[in-house]
Design a protein around this motif. Structure first.
Motif, PDB file in Angstrom:
ATOM      1  N   VAL A 123       0.831  -1.201   0.000  1.00  0.00           N
ATOM      2  CA  VAL A 123       0.000   0.000   0.000  1.00  0.00           C
ATOM      3  C   VAL A 123       0.872   1.259   0.000  1.00  0.00           C
ATOM      4  N   ALA A 124       1.954   1.240   0.807  1.00  0.00           N
ATOM      5  CA  ALA A 124       2.848   2.400   0.861  1.00  0.00           C
ATOM      6  C   ALA A 124       3.506   2.646  -0.496  1.00  0.00           C
ATOM      7  N   ALA A 125       3.919   1.564  -1.178  1.00  0.00           N
ATOM      8  CA  ALA A 125       4.547   1.707  -2.490  1.00  0.00           C
ATOM      9  C   ALA A 125       3.555   2.238  -3.512  1.00  0.00           C
ATOM     10  N   TRP A 126       2.300   1.775  -3.435  1.00  0.00           N
ATOM     11  CA  TRP A 126       1.273   2.253  -4.359  1.00  0.00           C
ATOM     12  C   TRP A 126       1.025   3.753  -4.165  1.00  0.00           C
ATOM     13  N   ARG A 127       0.980   4.181  -2.894  1.00  0.00           N
ATOM     14  CA  ARG A 127       0.753   5.606  -2.615  1.00  0.00           C
ATOM     15  C   ARG A 127       1.920   6.468  -3.070  1.00  0.00           C
ATOM     16  N   ALA A 128       3.136   5.930  -2.927  1.00  0.00           N
ATOM     17  CA  ALA A 128       4.324   6.694  -3.298  1.00  0.00           C
ATOM     18  C   ALA A 128       4.672   6.540  -4.771  1.00  0.00           C
ATOM     19  N   LYS A 129       3.911   5.709  -5.471  1.00  0.00           N
ATOM     20  CA  LYS A 129       4.151   5.454  -6.902  1.00  0.00           C
ATOM     21  C   LYS A 129       5.570   4.948  -7.144  1.00  0.00           C
ATOM     22  N   ARG A 130       5.965   3.968  -6.328  1.00  0.00           N
ATOM     23  CA  ARG A 130       7.274   3.340  -6.473  1.00  0.00           C
ATOM     24  C   ARG A 130       7.101   1.820  -6.452  1.00  0.00           C
ATOM     25  N   PRO A 131       8.105   1.075  -6.969  1.00  0.00           N
ATOM     26  CA  PRO A 131       8.007  -0.389  -6.904  1.00  0.00           C
ATOM     27  C   PRO A 131       8.075  -0.864  -5.448  1.00  0.00           C
TER      28      PRO A 131
END
Length: 267
Positions: free
Chosen positions: A253-261
């Motif tokens: 979820v954190a990666a999705w929010r930050a737009k990172r892998p």
């Protein structure tokens, strides 16, 4: 890449090679002069090898393939039979577990990269895997009815994967399918051109290894239960692992929010 020669309790065999890189374990059946046939030592080594791969933290995906371009595996090596290893024997009794069961029960996703002929026991090995991809030149068959042999694993698994009429015709007549015919029946997920098959298979395995490992293992575990339990029992089942309460769930979820892998930890 190393030969599988140190499995405790199993015979030494050079017909299985193992390479682990980037969380993908590639198991290669290596006896091209015998069309990668499965001899006694190889069959005994398979459960020990897959038990090891199941426990290894650096392995998230397993891919099984055959050496060369001719065969994934032509099945049991009948030339390896002798006075102490007769053809006339039951495959599901004795101190060593049924080899294809060990492949099927591995908690990690297992891909069969079918590079050529997959016959008899070689076809059963492919059936034990979760995903099957094939080169266009691949052919899949169970010729046991033409040889007077049994194929109990295929007889159990095939009707779970395709309609009964399709499974019965395939088993009873012993004719082979092309890669595209197998794909049309749902036995094969993808068919790739012969010239690029190895590269495509490696990319396919790498893509799977990039997915959240606990989520993939949970899907596999629940799907296995669904064959035997009611919908209600499956919905309430809680097999290991549990991605819902994992660190990876927070990371995803954190990666999705930050737009990172995402950086998965399998925990």
């Amino acid at each position: 890449m190393s030969a599988v020669t140190d499995q405790p309790g199993a015979e030494r065999t050079s017909r299985l090679r193992l390479e682990v890189a980037d969380r993908v374990a590639t198991v290669t059946i290596s006896c091209p002069e015998r069309r990668n046939a499965l001899d006694h030592a190889t069959m005994e080594a398979l459960p020990f090898l897959f038990d090891e791969l199941d426990r290894r933290d650096d392995v998230w995906v397993v891919m099984v393939t055959g050496e060369g371009d001719e065969a994934f595996s032509a099945g049991r090596d009948l030339k390896s039979a002798g006075p102490d290893r007769p053809v006339r024997r039951m495959p599901t009794v004795g101190p060593i577990r049924y080899p294809f069961e060990a492949v099927r029960e591995c908690s990690k996703p297992v891909i069969a990269a079918i590079n050529g002929w997959a016959l008899g026991g070689g076809f059963e090995l492919a059936l034990a895997c979760d995903l099957r991809i094939a080169a266009e030149r691949a052919r899949l068959g169970m010729p046991e009815s033409k040889l007077g042999l049994g194929g109990q694993f295929a007889a159990v698994m095939l009707p779970r994967l395709v309609p009964a009429a399709v499974a019965n015709e395939f088993l009873f007549f012993g004719e082979s399918l092309t890669a595209h015919e197998a794909q049309a029946h749902g036995l094969v997920a993808r068919v790739f051109p012969d010239a690029t098959f190895r590269a495509e298979a490696a990319t396919y395995a790498a893509r799977l290894a990039s997915r959240a490992p606990l989520s993939v293992r949970r899907f596999k575990a629940i799907a296995a239960l669904s064959h035997d339990l009611s919908v209600e029992a499956c919905l309430r089942a809680d097999p290991y692992p549990n991605p819902y309460l994992s660190t990876d769930a927070e990371e995803g979820v954190a990666a999705w929010r930050a737009k990172r892998p995402p950086v998965w930890r399998a925990e």
